[in-house]
Scaffold this motif. Structure first.
Motif, short mmCIF file in Angstrom:
data_model
loop_
_atom_site.label_atom_id
_atom_site.label_comp_id
_atom_site.label_asym_id
_atom_site.label_seq_id
_atom_site.Cartn_x
_atom_site.Cartn_y
_atom_site.Cartn_z
N GLN A 1 0.83 -1.21 0.00
CA GLN A 1 0.00 0.00 0.00
C GLN A 1 0.87 1.26 0.00
O GLN A 1 0.59 2.23 -0.72
CB GLN A 1 -0.92 0.00 1.23
CG GLN A 1 -2.01 -1.04 1.21
CD GLN A 1 -3.24 -0.59 0.42
OE1 GLN A 1 -3.32 0.53 -0.03
NE2 GLN A 1 -4.17 -1.52 0.24
N ASP B 1 1.60 4.07 -3.80
CA ASP B 1 1.34 5.50 -3.94
C ASP B 1 2.26 6.17 -4.96
O ASP B 1 1.86 7.10 -5.65
CB ASP B 1 1.47 6.18 -2.57
CG ASP B 1 0.73 7.50 -2.54
OD1 ASP B 1 -0.32 7.60 -3.21
OD2 ASP B 1 1.20 8.42 -1.87
N LEU C 1 -5.36 6.74 -3.78
CA LEU C 1 -5.57 5.31 -3.54
C LEU C 1 -7.02 4.99 -3.21
O LEU C 1 -7.46 3.86 -3.43
CB LEU C 1 -4.65 4.82 -2.42
CG LEU C 1 -3.16 4.75 -2.77
CD1 LEU C 1 -2.38 4.12 -1.62
CD2 LEU C 1 -2.92 3.97 -4.06
#
Length: 352
Positions: free
Chosen positions: A106, A110, A117
Protein backbone atom coordinates in the motif's frame (compact mmCIF):
# COMPACT_ATOMS: atom_id res chain seq x y z
CA UNK A 1 -10.11 -8.22 -5.56
CA UNK A 2 -8.10 -8.76 -8.72
CA UNK A 3 -6.29 -12.02 -8.19
CA UNK A 4 -7.59 -13.86 -5.17
CA UNK A 5 -9.69 -16.97 -5.29
CA UNK A 6 -9.92 -20.12 -3.15
CA UNK A 7 -11.08 -22.89 -5.45
CA UNK A 8 -14.64 -21.65 -5.73
CA UNK A 9 -16.37 -22.95 -8.88
CA UNK A 10 -16.66 -19.91 -11.13
CA UNK A 11 -18.37 -18.96 -14.35
CA UNK A 12 -16.03 -17.09 -16.69
CA UNK A 13 -17.88 -13.97 -17.86
CA UNK A 14 -16.27 -11.96 -20.66
CA UNK A 15 -18.09 -8.69 -21.41
CA UNK A 16 -16.91 -7.37 -24.79
CA UNK A 17 -18.09 -4.46 -26.93
CA UNK A 18 -20.63 -6.63 -28.75
CA UNK A 19 -21.46 -9.65 -26.60
CA UNK A 20 -21.39 -11.44 -23.27
CA UNK A 21 -19.45 -14.70 -23.38
CA UNK A 22 -20.17 -17.19 -20.61
CA UNK A 23 -18.15 -20.34 -19.92
CA UNK A 24 -18.09 -22.88 -17.11
CA UNK A 25 -15.49 -25.63 -16.91
CA UNK A 26 -15.05 -28.65 -14.67
CA UNK A 27 -11.79 -30.48 -14.10
CA UNK A 28 -10.91 -34.14 -13.72
CA UNK A 29 -7.21 -34.67 -13.11
CA UNK A 30 -5.39 -32.46 -15.59
CA UNK A 31 -8.21 -32.44 -18.14
CA UNK A 32 -10.99 -29.86 -18.42
CA UNK A 33 -14.55 -30.35 -19.58
CA UNK A 34 -16.88 -27.69 -20.95
CA UNK A 35 -20.03 -27.76 -18.83
CA UNK A 36 -21.83 -24.60 -19.97
CA UNK A 37 -21.19 -22.16 -22.79
CA UNK A 38 -23.06 -19.39 -24.55
CA UNK A 39 -22.46 -16.12 -26.39
CA UNK A 40 -25.22 -13.53 -26.11
CA UNK A 41 -25.20 -10.35 -28.27
CA UNK A 42 -25.31 -6.98 -26.51
CA UNK A 43 -27.53 -4.09 -27.61
CA UNK A 44 -25.57 -1.51 -29.65
CA UNK A 45 -23.56 1.03 -27.63
CA UNK A 46 -24.15 -0.63 -24.25
CA UNK A 47 -20.37 -1.18 -24.10
CA UNK A 48 -17.98 1.21 -25.84
CA UNK A 49 -14.38 0.09 -26.28
CA UNK A 50 -14.77 -2.27 -23.32
CA UNK A 51 -16.22 0.42 -21.02
CA UNK A 52 -19.78 -0.32 -19.85
CA UNK A 53 -22.07 2.62 -20.61
CA UNK A 54 -25.46 0.95 -19.95
CA UNK A 55 -25.36 -1.26 -16.86
CA UNK A 56 -29.02 -2.29 -17.19
CA UNK A 57 -28.60 -3.48 -20.79
CA UNK A 58 -25.49 -5.47 -19.90
CA UNK A 59 -27.23 -6.98 -16.84
CA UNK A 60 -30.19 -8.06 -18.96
CA UNK A 61 -27.84 -9.66 -21.50
CA UNK A 62 -26.03 -11.53 -18.70
CA UNK A 63 -29.42 -12.79 -17.43
CA UNK A 64 -30.24 -14.12 -20.91
CA UNK A 65 -26.81 -15.77 -21.14
CA UNK A 66 -27.29 -17.47 -17.77
CA UNK A 67 -30.71 -18.77 -18.81
CA UNK A 68 -29.53 -20.02 -22.21
CA UNK A 69 -26.43 -21.69 -20.79
CA UNK A 70 -28.37 -23.61 -18.14
CA UNK A 71 -25.75 -23.08 -15.44
CA UNK A 72 -26.86 -22.92 -11.83
CA UNK A 73 -23.53 -21.46 -10.71
CA UNK A 74 -23.89 -17.87 -9.52
CA UNK A 75 -20.25 -17.08 -8.75
CA UNK A 76 -18.27 -15.50 -11.56
CA UNK A 77 -14.89 -14.20 -12.62
CA UNK A 78 -14.70 -11.07 -14.79
CA UNK A 79 -11.91 -8.98 -16.29
CA UNK A 80 -11.10 -5.37 -17.07
CA UNK A 81 -9.10 -4.43 -20.15
CA UNK A 82 -5.35 -4.11 -19.93
CA UNK A 83 -5.50 -0.43 -20.87
CA UNK A 84 -7.67 0.23 -17.79
CA UNK A 85 -5.06 -1.22 -15.42
CA UNK A 86 -1.68 -0.06 -14.18
CA UNK A 87 0.68 -2.93 -13.41
CA UNK A 88 4.14 -2.81 -11.93
CA UNK A 89 6.53 -5.48 -10.68
CA UNK A 90 8.14 -4.32 -7.44
CA UNK A 91 10.55 -6.07 -5.06
CA UNK A 92 9.88 -6.63 -1.38
CA UNK A 93 11.86 -8.26 1.43
CA UNK A 94 11.10 -11.99 1.50
CA UNK A 95 11.01 -11.89 5.32
CA UNK A 96 7.73 -9.94 5.43
CA UNK A 97 4.60 -11.72 6.65
CA UNK A 98 1.34 -11.45 4.69
CA UNK A 99 -0.06 -8.52 6.70
CA UNK A 100 3.28 -6.70 6.68
CA UNK A 101 3.61 -7.24 2.95
CA UNK A 102 0.12 -5.89 2.30
CA UNK A 103 0.85 -2.75 4.34
CA UNK A 104 4.16 -2.22 2.55
CA UNK A 105 2.57 -2.67 -0.88
CA UNK A 106 0.00 0.00 0.00
CA UNK A 107 2.84 2.39 0.84
CA UNK A 108 4.79 1.56 -2.30
CA UNK A 109 1.72 1.78 -4.55
CA UNK A 110 1.34 5.50 -3.94
CA UNK A 111 4.43 6.32 -6.01
CA UNK A 112 3.36 4.24 -9.02
CA UNK A 113 -0.35 5.09 -9.29
CA UNK A 114 -1.32 8.55 -10.59
CA UNK A 115 -4.64 8.53 -8.68
CA UNK A 116 -5.60 8.81 -5.03
CA UNK A 117 -5.57 5.31 -3.54
CA UNK A 118 -9.20 5.70 -2.42
CA UNK A 119 -10.14 6.01 -6.13
CA UNK A 120 -8.64 2.68 -7.19
CA UNK A 121 -9.06 -1.05 -6.70
CA UNK A 122 -5.67 -2.42 -5.81
CA UNK A 123 -4.27 -5.91 -5.42
CA UNK A 124 -0.98 -7.75 -5.64
CA UNK A 125 0.41 -11.22 -6.19
CA UNK A 126 3.78 -12.65 -5.20
CA UNK A 127 5.52 -13.90 -8.34
CA UNK A 128 8.45 -15.61 -6.59
CA UNK A 129 12.01 -14.93 -5.50
CA UNK A 130 13.88 -12.16 -7.30
CA UNK A 131 16.40 -13.58 -9.73
CA UNK A 132 19.85 -13.35 -8.21
CA UNK A 133 18.61 -12.16 -4.81
CA UNK A 134 16.99 -14.73 -2.49
CA UNK A 135 16.35 -12.05 0.15
CA UNK A 136 13.64 -10.34 -1.92
CA UNK A 137 10.52 -11.42 -3.81
CA UNK A 138 9.00 -9.97 -6.97
CA UNK A 139 5.46 -8.72 -6.42
CA UNK A 140 3.02 -7.87 -9.21
CA UNK A 141 1.03 -4.77 -8.30
CA UNK A 142 -2.21 -4.12 -10.22
CA UNK A 143 -4.52 -1.13 -9.87
CA UNK A 144 -7.54 0.14 -11.78
CA UNK A 145 -9.85 3.10 -11.31
CA UNK A 146 -12.67 1.89 -9.10
CA UNK A 147 -15.32 2.85 -11.66
CA UNK A 148 -13.86 0.36 -14.17
CA UNK A 149 -14.34 -2.46 -11.69
CA UNK A 150 -17.58 -1.24 -10.15
CA UNK A 151 -19.48 -0.99 -13.47
CA UNK A 152 -18.72 -4.63 -14.24
CA UNK A 153 -19.54 -5.75 -10.72
CA UNK A 154 -22.82 -3.78 -10.79
CA UNK A 155 -23.91 -5.40 -14.08
CA UNK A 156 -23.10 -8.90 -12.80
CA UNK A 157 -24.82 -8.36 -9.46
CA UNK A 158 -27.92 -6.92 -11.15
CA UNK A 159 -28.09 -10.15 -13.15
CA UNK A 160 -27.94 -12.25 -9.97
CA UNK A 161 -24.24 -13.13 -10.03
CA UNK A 162 -21.60 -12.70 -7.32
CA UNK A 163 -18.23 -11.63 -8.76
CA UNK A 164 -15.46 -13.39 -6.83
CA UNK A 165 -12.55 -12.35 -9.07
CA UNK A 166 -11.92 -9.29 -11.21
CA UNK A 167 -8.91 -10.11 -13.36
CA UNK A 168 -6.96 -8.27 -16.07
CA UNK A 169 -7.50 -9.37 -19.68
CA UNK A 170 -3.84 -9.89 -20.68
CA UNK A 171 -3.33 -12.10 -17.62
CA UNK A 172 -6.45 -14.13 -18.39
CA UNK A 173 -5.02 -14.78 -21.87
CA UNK A 174 -1.71 -15.81 -20.32
CA UNK A 175 -3.66 -18.12 -18.01
CA UNK A 176 -5.49 -19.68 -20.98
CA UNK A 177 -2.33 -19.99 -23.08
CA UNK A 178 -1.56 -23.40 -21.54
CA UNK A 179 -4.67 -24.70 -23.35
CA UNK A 180 -2.95 -24.06 -26.70
CA UNK A 181 -0.04 -26.40 -25.99
CA UNK A 182 -0.69 -28.61 -29.01
CA UNK A 183 -1.05 -25.57 -31.28
CA UNK A 184 2.31 -23.86 -30.71
CA UNK A 185 5.83 -25.23 -31.31
CA UNK A 186 7.31 -27.23 -28.40
CA UNK A 187 4.18 -26.29 -26.39
CA UNK A 188 5.69 -22.80 -26.19
CA UNK A 189 8.74 -23.91 -24.18
CA UNK A 190 11.74 -21.87 -25.27
CA UNK A 191 9.63 -20.25 -28.00
CA UNK A 192 8.31 -16.74 -28.59
CA UNK A 193 4.63 -16.66 -29.57
CA UNK A 194 2.63 -13.55 -30.54
CA UNK A 195 -1.03 -13.98 -29.63
CA UNK A 196 -3.40 -11.47 -31.23
CA UNK A 197 -6.92 -11.14 -29.85
CA UNK A 198 -8.84 -9.22 -32.53
CA UNK A 199 -12.28 -8.30 -31.27
CA UNK A 200 -15.01 -6.02 -32.60
CA UNK A 201 -13.39 -2.72 -31.65
CA UNK A 202 -10.08 -3.53 -29.95
CA UNK A 203 -7.04 -5.63 -30.78
CA UNK A 204 -4.54 -6.78 -28.17
CA UNK A 205 -1.14 -8.37 -28.58
CA UNK A 206 0.39 -10.58 -25.93
CA UNK A 207 3.89 -11.91 -26.59
CA UNK A 208 4.65 -15.03 -24.57
CA UNK A 209 8.21 -16.24 -24.28
CA UNK A 210 8.76 -19.62 -22.68
CA UNK A 211 5.04 -19.58 -21.72
CA UNK A 212 5.39 -16.27 -19.81
CA UNK A 213 3.93 -12.97 -20.98
CA UNK A 214 6.71 -10.47 -21.68
CA UNK A 215 4.89 -7.80 -23.68
CA UNK A 216 1.34 -6.53 -24.16
CA UNK A 217 -0.21 -3.79 -26.26
CA UNK A 218 -3.77 -2.79 -27.05
CA UNK A 219 -5.26 -0.39 -29.61
CA UNK A 220 -8.52 0.40 -31.35
CA UNK A 221 -9.03 -1.86 -34.38
CA UNK A 222 -11.40 -4.73 -35.01
CA UNK A 223 -14.14 -6.48 -36.89
CA UNK A 224 -16.53 -3.55 -36.53
CA UNK A 225 -14.75 -1.99 -39.49
CA UNK A 226 -15.70 -4.99 -41.65
CA UNK A 227 -19.30 -4.89 -40.41
CA UNK A 228 -19.56 -1.18 -41.23
CA UNK A 229 -18.17 -1.74 -44.71
CA UNK A 230 -20.78 -4.48 -45.30
CA UNK A 231 -23.46 -2.02 -44.12
CA UNK A 232 -22.24 0.68 -46.47
CA UNK A 233 -21.69 -1.57 -49.46
CA UNK A 234 -24.95 -3.54 -49.29
CA UNK A 235 -27.35 -1.12 -47.58
CA UNK A 236 -27.89 -3.20 -44.45
CA UNK A 237 -28.42 -2.25 -40.81
CA UNK A 238 -25.56 -2.91 -38.39
CA UNK A 239 -27.36 -5.96 -36.98
CA UNK A 240 -28.11 -7.35 -40.46
CA UNK A 241 -24.51 -6.80 -41.54
CA UNK A 242 -23.17 -8.57 -38.46
CA UNK A 243 -25.46 -11.54 -39.04
CA UNK A 244 -24.55 -11.75 -42.73
CA UNK A 245 -20.85 -11.59 -41.88
CA UNK A 246 -21.24 -14.57 -39.56
CA UNK A 247 -23.81 -16.68 -41.42
CA UNK A 248 -23.21 -15.79 -45.10
CA UNK A 249 -25.68 -14.92 -47.80
CA UNK A 250 -23.87 -11.85 -49.16
CA UNK A 251 -23.43 -11.17 -52.91
CA UNK A 252 -20.75 -12.97 -54.92
CA UNK A 253 -18.44 -9.94 -54.93
CA UNK A 254 -18.27 -9.84 -51.12
CA UNK A 255 -15.10 -11.93 -50.85
CA UNK A 256 -13.05 -10.07 -53.47
CA UNK A 257 -14.36 -6.55 -52.86
CA UNK A 258 -14.85 -6.49 -49.08
CA UNK A 259 -13.50 -9.51 -47.19
CA UNK A 260 -10.09 -9.87 -48.85
CA UNK A 261 -9.22 -6.15 -48.48
CA UNK A 262 -10.19 -6.32 -44.80
CA UNK A 263 -7.99 -9.39 -44.28
CA UNK A 264 -5.13 -7.44 -45.89
CA UNK A 265 -5.77 -4.66 -43.38
CA UNK A 266 -5.65 -7.20 -40.53
CA UNK A 267 -2.26 -8.42 -41.76
CA UNK A 268 -1.01 -4.82 -41.93
CA UNK A 269 -2.21 -4.12 -38.39
CA UNK A 270 -0.51 -7.27 -37.09
CA UNK A 271 2.73 -6.26 -38.82
CA UNK A 272 2.48 -2.81 -37.20
CA UNK A 273 1.91 -4.34 -33.75
CA UNK A 274 4.97 -6.55 -34.20
CA UNK A 275 7.11 -3.57 -35.22
CA UNK A 276 6.20 -1.88 -31.91
CA UNK A 277 7.17 -5.07 -30.08
CA UNK A 278 10.46 -5.42 -31.97
CA UNK A 279 11.34 -1.79 -31.18
CA UNK A 280 10.54 -2.23 -27.49
CA UNK A 281 12.27 -5.58 -27.02
CA UNK A 282 15.36 -5.28 -29.27
CA UNK A 283 14.40 -8.42 -31.15
CA UNK A 284 13.17 -8.87 -34.71
CA UNK A 285 11.30 -12.16 -34.76
CA UNK A 286 8.69 -14.39 -33.18
CA UNK A 287 8.37 -18.14 -33.74
CA UNK A 288 4.60 -18.27 -34.15
CA UNK A 289 1.52 -16.06 -34.52
CA UNK A 290 -1.74 -17.23 -32.95
CA UNK A 291 -4.97 -15.47 -33.88
CA UNK A 292 -7.85 -15.20 -31.42
CA UNK A 293 -10.99 -13.08 -31.14
CA UNK A 294 -13.97 -12.88 -33.45
CA UNK A 295 -11.90 -11.87 -36.48
CA UNK A 296 -9.84 -15.06 -36.18
CA UNK A 297 -12.92 -16.94 -37.42
CA UNK A 298 -12.77 -15.19 -40.82
CA UNK A 299 -12.10 -17.85 -43.47
CA UNK A 300 -8.47 -17.93 -44.58
CA UNK A 301 -7.28 -15.18 -42.22
CA UNK A 302 -4.44 -17.34 -40.89
CA UNK A 303 -3.19 -18.16 -44.40
CA UNK A 304 -3.32 -14.48 -45.34
CA UNK A 305 -1.28 -13.40 -42.30
CA UNK A 306 1.24 -16.21 -42.74
CA UNK A 307 1.73 -15.39 -46.42
CA UNK A 308 2.14 -11.66 -45.83
CA UNK A 309 4.36 -11.84 -42.74
CA UNK A 310 6.16 -15.13 -43.45
CA UNK A 311 5.61 -16.30 -39.89
CA UNK A 312 3.78 -19.59 -39.10
CA UNK A 313 0.23 -18.62 -38.13
CA UNK A 314 -2.74 -20.53 -36.77
CA UNK A 315 -6.12 -19.88 -35.17
CA UNK A 316 -6.54 -20.46 -31.43
CA UNK A 317 -8.78 -23.25 -30.19
CA UNK A 318 -8.61 -23.43 -26.38
CA UNK A 319 -11.10 -26.34 -26.39
CA UNK A 320 -9.05 -28.68 -28.60
CA UNK A 321 -8.06 -30.96 -25.72
CA UNK A 322 -11.25 -30.63 -23.67
CA UNK A 323 -14.23 -32.94 -23.46
CA UNK A 324 -17.75 -31.51 -23.46
CA UNK A 325 -20.93 -32.25 -21.57
CA UNK A 326 -23.91 -33.61 -23.49
CA UNK A 327 -25.69 -30.25 -23.34
CA UNK A 328 -22.99 -28.47 -25.38
CA UNK A 329 -23.60 -27.78 -29.07
CA UNK A 330 -20.28 -28.85 -30.58
CA UNK A 331 -20.63 -26.74 -33.74
CA UNK A 332 -21.42 -23.57 -31.79
CA UNK A 333 -18.49 -24.21 -29.45
CA UNK A 334 -16.15 -24.75 -32.40
CA UNK A 335 -17.37 -21.57 -34.13
CA UNK A 336 -16.91 -19.51 -30.95
CA UNK A 337 -13.60 -21.08 -29.89
CA UNK A 338 -11.18 -18.39 -31.19
CA UNK A 339 -13.12 -15.67 -29.34
CA UNK A 340 -13.23 -17.53 -26.00
CA UNK A 341 -9.64 -17.09 -24.79
CA UNK A 342 -10.52 -14.51 -22.14
CA UNK A 343 -13.59 -16.47 -21.01
CA UNK A 344 -11.37 -19.58 -20.76
CA UNK A 345 -8.77 -17.77 -18.70
CA UNK A 346 -11.49 -16.57 -16.35
CA UNK A 347 -13.17 -19.98 -16.07
CA UNK A 348 -9.80 -21.56 -15.23
CA UNK A 349 -9.66 -19.39 -12.09
CA UNK A 350 -12.00 -22.01 -10.57
CA UNK A 351 -8.96 -24.27 -10.21
CA UNK A 352 -6.45 -21.81 -8.72
Amino acid sequence: MFFRSKKIPLVGLDVTSTSVKLLELSQSGSRCRVEHHTVEPLPPNSVNEKNISDVDAVAETIRRALKRSGTKNRNCAMAVSGSAVITKVITMPSSLGENELEAQVQLEADQYIPYALDEVNLDFEILGSTEGNPETVDVLLAASRSENVEMRVAAAEAAGLTPKVVDVEPYTIENAYILLGDQVPEEGLGKSVALFDIGATMTSLEVLNDQKMIYTREQAFGGKQLTEEIMRRYGLTYEEAGLAKKEGGLPDNYVTDVLDPFKETVAQQISRFLQFYYSASQTNSVDQIVLAGGCAALPGIDEMVETRLRIPTNVANPFSRMSTSGRINGQNLSDDAPSMMIACGLALRSFD
